[in-house]
Design an enzyme around this catalytic site. Structure first.
Site, PDB file in Angstrom:
ATOM      1  N   HIS A  26       2.292  27.815 -69.122  1.00 14.10           N
ATOM      2  CA  HIS A  26       3.714  27.636 -69.454  1.00 14.10           C
ATOM      3  C   HIS A  26       3.794  26.615 -70.576  1.00 14.10           C
ATOM      4  CE1 HIS A  26       7.978  26.613 -69.131  1.00 14.10           C
ATOM      5  NE2 HIS A  26       7.577  25.350 -69.196  1.00 14.10           N
ATOM      6  N   ASN A  29       0.973  34.414 -65.592  1.00 13.38           N
ATOM      7  CA  ASN A  29       0.630  34.496 -67.019  1.00 13.38           C
ATOM      8  C   ASN A  29      -0.120  33.256 -67.544  1.00 13.38           C
ATOM      9  OD1 ASN A  29       2.835  32.803 -66.989  1.00 13.38           O
ATOM     10  ND2 ASN A  29       4.066  33.995 -68.424  1.00 13.38           N
ATOM     11  N   GLU A  86      10.885  18.461 -69.631  1.00 10.69           N
ATOM     12  CA  GLU A  86       9.681  18.836 -68.884  1.00 10.69           C
ATOM     13  C   GLU A  86       8.625  17.722 -68.907  1.00 10.69           C
ATOM     14  OE1 GLU A  86      10.089  23.674 -69.163  1.00 10.69           O
ATOM     15  OE2 GLU A  86       8.697  22.692 -70.540  1.00 10.69           O
ATOM     16  N   TYR A 140      11.902  24.618 -62.349  1.00 11.65           N
ATOM     17  CA  TYR A 140      12.329  25.926 -62.872  1.00 11.65           C
ATOM     18  C   TYR A 140      13.800  26.213 -62.549  1.00 11.65           C
ATOM     19  CZ  TYR A 140       7.666  27.682 -64.312  1.00 11.65           C
ATOM     20  OH  TYR A 140       6.464  27.905 -64.943  1.00 11.65           O
ATOM     21  N   LYS A 198      -1.372  27.148 -65.086  1.00  7.26           N
ATOM     22  CA  LYS A 198      -0.864  27.600 -63.785  1.00  7.26           C
ATOM     23  C   LYS A 198      -1.998  27.853 -62.781  1.00  7.26           C
ATOM     24  CE  LYS A 198       3.258  29.760 -65.803  1.00  7.26           C
ATOM     25  NZ  LYS A 198       4.163  30.923 -65.693  1.00  7.26           N
TER      26      LYS A 198
HETATM   27  P1  CMP Z   1       7.016  30.562 -67.748  1.00  9.94           P
HETATM   28  O1  CMP Z   1       6.799  30.262 -69.176  1.00  9.94           O
HETATM   29  O2  CMP Z   1       6.352  29.708 -66.743  1.00  9.94           O
HETATM   30  O3  CMP Z   1       8.594  30.525 -67.455  1.00  9.94           O
HETATM   31  C1  CMP Z   1       9.163  31.224 -66.347  1.00  9.94           C
HETATM   32  C2  CMP Z   1       8.223  32.178 -65.705  1.00  9.94           C
HETATM   33  O4  CMP Z   1       8.776  33.183 -64.902  1.00  9.94           O
HETATM   34  C3  CMP Z   1       7.455  32.949 -66.772  1.00  9.94           C
HETATM   35  O5  CMP Z   1       6.565  32.075 -67.445  1.00  9.94           O
HETATM   36  C4  CMP Z   1       6.818  34.044 -65.945  1.00  9.94           C
HETATM   37  O6  CMP Z   1       5.570  33.695 -65.386  1.00  9.94           O
HETATM   38  C5  CMP Z   1       7.814  34.231 -64.800  1.00  9.94           C
HETATM   39  N1  CMP Z   1       8.440  35.554 -64.824  1.00  9.94           N
HETATM   40  C6  CMP Z   1       8.346  36.476 -63.867  1.00  9.94           C
HETATM   41  N2  CMP Z   1       9.027  37.575 -64.184  1.00  9.94           N
HETATM   42  C7  CMP Z   1       9.580  37.366 -65.383  1.00  9.94           C
HETATM   43  C8  CMP Z   1      10.413  38.140 -66.240  1.00  9.94           C
HETATM   44  N3  CMP Z   1      10.822  39.360 -65.928  1.00  9.94           N
HETATM   45  N4  CMP Z   1      10.760  37.570 -67.419  1.00  9.94           N
HETATM   46  C9  CMP Z   1      10.360  36.322 -67.757  1.00  9.94           C
HETATM   47  N5  CMP Z   1       9.588  35.563 -66.968  1.00  9.94           N
HETATM   48  C10 CMP Z   1       9.204  36.064 -65.801  1.00  9.94           C
END
Ligand code: CMP
Length: 138
Positions: free
Chosen positions: A115, A112, A126, A49, A9
């Protein structure tokens, strides 16, 4: 051999952590069989998403994922989906296990670092969202 999709990311790319993440992927035994860097438009990000469209964090998610370049990858290996999820750690870096990518390079649950696909159907969707067959080294 199973394939999974990975996205490094913007916060990790801009933070200069992409190379370290790739090294960790390779050292885990997973092979990078496709890779490119690009910047998602809000429309593309919303489509990628789409499953989170109704979630409270959707707008912030789109804002974060379009804030800079991402590196998208196809990873291959035995149990690649599960192996990569283990390497990434929990979605929230604060709750992720020591040594995992999100613990090491994640800033918050919203930022984070990486992904990865959560199951085989998602991986297929994906991967084909970003790559055609010619771009994947078999
Ligand atoms: P990712 O694996 O990219 O999939 C969806 C993303 O939404 C997740 O990682 C997080 O970065 C983001 N996100 C933000 N808030 C939340 C939440 N409360 N729970 C899960 N994902 C979240």
């Amino acid at each position: 051999m199973e394939k999974t999709f990975s996205m490094i990311k913007p916060e990790a790319v801009l933070g200069g952590n992409a190379g370290k993440i790739m090294t960790a992927v390779e050292e885990s035994g997973l092979k990078i069989v496709a890779q490119k860097m690009l910047r998602l438009s809000p429309e593309q990000a919303g489509s990628f998403y789409a499953v989170h469209r109704d979630k409270a964090f959707f707008d912030e998610l789109i804002e974060n994922i379009t804030a800079g370049p991402v590196i998208v990858q196809v990873l291959a290996g035995e149990n690649a989906i599960e192996e990569y999820r283990r390497l990434m750690g929990a979605a929230n870096p604060a709750a992720a296990e020591e040594g995992t990518l999100r613990r090491l390079y994640g800033i918050s649950i919203e930022k984070n670092a990486v992904h990865g696909s959560d199951c085989a159907e998602t991986a297929e969707r994906e991967i084909s969202f970003f790559f055609n067959q010619l771009e994947i080294m078999q």
